[in-house]
Design a protein around this motif. Structure first.
Motif, PDB file in Angstrom:
ATOM      1  N   ARG A  71      -4.662  -1.675  -0.960  1.00  0.00           N
ATOM      2  CA  ARG A  71      -4.658  -1.607   0.502  1.00  0.00           C
ATOM      3  C   ARG A  71      -3.776  -2.719   1.082  1.00  0.00           C
ATOM      4  O   ARG A  71      -3.066  -2.507   2.071  1.00  0.00           O
ATOM      5  CB  ARG A  71      -6.089  -1.726   1.034  1.00  0.00           C
ATOM      6  N   ASP A  72      -3.809  -3.888   0.453  1.00  0.00           N
ATOM      7  CA  ASP A  72      -2.971  -4.987   0.908  1.00  0.00           C
ATOM      8  C   ASP A  72      -1.489  -4.673   0.698  1.00  0.00           C
ATOM      9  O   ASP A  72      -0.645  -5.111   1.493  1.00  0.00           O
ATOM     10  CB  ASP A  72      -3.341  -6.278   0.172  1.00  0.00           C
ATOM     11  N   TRP A  73      -1.170  -3.937  -0.356  1.00  0.00           N
ATOM     12  CA  TRP A  73       0.228  -3.566  -0.567  1.00  0.00           C
ATOM     13  C   TRP A  73       0.759  -2.761   0.609  1.00  0.00           C
ATOM     14  O   TRP A  73       1.940  -2.868   0.962  1.00  0.00           O
ATOM     15  CB  TRP A  73       0.382  -2.759  -1.858  1.00  0.00           C
ATOM     16  N   SER A  74      -0.095  -1.958   1.209  1.00  0.00           N
ATOM     17  CA  SER A  74       0.328  -1.187   2.375  1.00  0.00           C
ATOM     18  C   SER A  74       0.670  -2.089   3.562  1.00  0.00           C
ATOM     19  O   SER A  74       1.362  -1.671   4.491  1.00  0.00           O
ATOM     20  CB  SER A  74      -0.773  -0.190   2.779  1.00  0.00           C
ATOM     21  N   GLN A  75       0.177  -3.322   3.526  1.00  0.00           N
ATOM     22  CA  GLN A  75       0.452  -4.302   4.575  1.00  0.00           C
ATOM     23  C   GLN A  75       1.464  -5.356   4.109  1.00  0.00           C
ATOM     24  O   GLN A  75       1.562  -6.436   4.693  1.00  0.00           O
ATOM     25  CB  GLN A  75      -0.857  -4.992   4.992  1.00  0.00           C
ATOM     26  N   GLN A  76       2.188  -5.013   3.024  1.00  0.00           N
ATOM     27  CA  GLN A  76       3.212  -5.904   2.469  1.00  0.00           C
ATOM     28  C   GLN A  76       2.631  -7.241   2.003  1.00  0.00           C
ATOM     29  O   GLN A  76       3.242  -8.298   2.151  1.00  0.00           O
ATOM     30  CB  GLN A  76       4.347  -6.164   3.471  1.00  0.00           C
ATOM     31  N   ARG A  77       1.442  -7.168   1.424  1.00  0.00           N
ATOM     32  CA  ARG A  77       0.835  -8.365   0.821  1.00  0.00           C
ATOM     33  C   ARG A  77       0.432  -8.023  -0.611  1.00  0.00           C
ATOM     34  O   ARG A  77      -0.105  -6.933  -0.873  1.00  0.00           O
ATOM     35  CB  ARG A  77      -0.405  -8.810   1.604  1.00  0.00           C
ATOM     36  N   SER A  78       0.655  -8.940  -1.532  1.00  0.00           N
ATOM     37  CA  SER A  78       0.248  -8.713  -2.920  1.00  0.00           C
ATOM     38  C   SER A  78      -0.136 -10.027  -3.571  1.00  0.00           C
ATOM     39  O   SER A  78       0.414 -11.081  -3.235  1.00  0.00           O
ATOM     40  CB  SER A  78       1.366  -8.033  -3.722  1.00  0.00           C
ATOM     41  N   ARG A  79      -1.089  -9.946  -4.484  1.00  0.00           N
ATOM     42  CA  ARG A  79      -1.515 -11.120  -5.243  1.00  0.00           C
ATOM     43  C   ARG A  79      -1.222 -10.959  -6.728  1.00  0.00           C
ATOM     44  O   ARG A  79      -1.069 -11.942  -7.445  1.00  0.00           O
ATOM     45  CB  ARG A  79      -3.026 -11.345  -5.043  1.00  0.00           C
ATOM     46  N   ALA A  91       5.357   3.491  -0.848  1.00  0.00           N
ATOM     47  CA  ALA A  91       4.556   4.523  -1.516  1.00  0.00           C
ATOM     48  C   ALA A  91       3.177   4.534  -0.863  1.00  0.00           C
ATOM     49  O   ALA A  91       2.786   3.547  -0.219  1.00  0.00           O
ATOM     50  CB  ALA A  91       4.441   4.228  -3.013  1.00  0.00           C
ATOM     51  N   PRO A  92       2.413   5.608  -1.007  1.00  0.00           N
ATOM     52  CA  PRO A  92       1.088   5.694  -0.380  1.00  0.00           C
ATOM     53  C   PRO A  92       0.034   4.889  -1.131  1.00  0.00           C
ATOM     54  O   PRO A  92      -0.911   5.427  -1.717  1.00  0.00           O
ATOM     55  CB  PRO A  92       0.788   7.195  -0.404  1.00  0.00           C
ATOM     56  N   TRP A  93       0.184   3.554  -1.102  1.00  0.00           N
ATOM     57  CA  TRP A  93      -0.715   2.676  -1.848  1.00  0.00           C
ATOM     58  C   TRP A  93      -2.160   2.783  -1.358  1.00  0.00           C
ATOM     59  O   TRP A  93      -3.102   2.764  -2.166  1.00  0.00           O
ATOM     60  CB  TRP A  93      -0.243   1.232  -1.770  1.00  0.00           C
ATOM     61  N   ALA A  94      -2.361   2.904  -0.053  1.00  0.00           N
ATOM     62  CA  ALA A  94      -3.731   3.011   0.467  1.00  0.00           C
ATOM     63  C   ALA A  94      -4.400   4.291   0.005  1.00  0.00           C
ATOM     64  O   ALA A  94      -5.605   4.308  -0.288  1.00  0.00           O
ATOM     65  CB  ALA A  94      -3.708   2.936   1.993  1.00  0.00           C
TER      66      ALA A  94
END
Length: 231
Positions: A71-79, A91-94
């Motif tokens: 879900r964070d990938w959809s907001q351009q955040r990743s850990r 891509a439809p990450w969410a």
């Protein structure tokens, strides 16, 4: 551990499980290769959660973590290190996050092939949708979804043995049924067609009592067929 080392660790784990890819990736454009193996390494994380042996609670907690990460990938955040490669790609990450509970459901012993396929269908549809976006492929059809489901069910059978087969069915019969139900899927992305080809070849060789990984020359031919869309 640095992001680079972490990324190499996850990708290296996938490559160890799929040594055939060293031959197959010849048919993948060089500019796509890192994204392809990062994506497949991510899916392997979900397969490991599906195939957990023993107490599933830690694995299920990890799956919940992955859902939030996607879900964070959809907001351009990743850990996660894999996110450093995949998150910048649209891509439809969410949607993938919402489909993750299927990974838990598929642990249940199915009543039939149709039951197993139906359980997995929501996840297969989203995975195919993500791959279409990542690798610029056409929207997949029902055959593509069924081929994806067959590949995952074959992985489940390899890990769980007879517990993956419907009640009353022996493991070899279940594997043979999966192979029969595994349709050609020329509409899927080239990376997926290649992986499907390799996975289907492994299943055929296991049923024949042969070592799962074919020799390099055979792998080269099968990879070419997969890349060209042939079965």
């Amino acid at each position: 551990m640095s992001d680079s080392a972490g990324l190499d660790n996850f990708i290296g784990k996938w490559r160890t499980r799929w040594p055939e890819w060293q031959v197959a990736e010849t048919f993948i454009p060089a500019t796509q290769r890192q994204a392809v193996v990062a994506w497949f390494a991510l899916l392997q994380e979900f397969e490991d959660i599906m195939n957990v042996d023993g107490d599933p609670l830690p694995a299920d907690a990890k799956l919940g973590w992955w859902a939030q990460e996607l879900r964070d990938w959809s907001q351009q955040r990743s850990r996660h290190p894999l996110g450093r490669v995949l998150e910048p790609l649209k891509a439809p990450w969410a949607e993938l996050a919402e489909a993750l509970p299927v990974v838990q459901l598929i642990r249940r012993q199915p009543g039939s092939l149709d039951d197993a396929m139906a359980q997995f269908a929501p996840f297969a549809r989203v995975v195919a949708k993500v791959e279409a976006a990542l690798f610029d492929a056409a929207a997949p059809d029902a055959h593509g979804h069924q081929a994806l489901a067959a590949q995952w069910l074959a992985s489940r059978a390899e890990a769980a043995g007879a517990a993956a087969a419907p009640v009353g069915m022996e493991l070899p019969a279940w594997r043979a049924l999966l192979l029969k139900a595994w349709p050609p899927a020329p509409g899927l992305s080239r990376p997926r067609r290649l992986w499907l080809r390799l996975a289907r070849l492994r299943l055929k060789r296991e049923l024949a009592g042969e070592r799962p990984v074919a020799k390099p020359l055979a792998l080269l031919w099968h990879s070419w067929r997969g890349a060209s869309g042939g079965r």
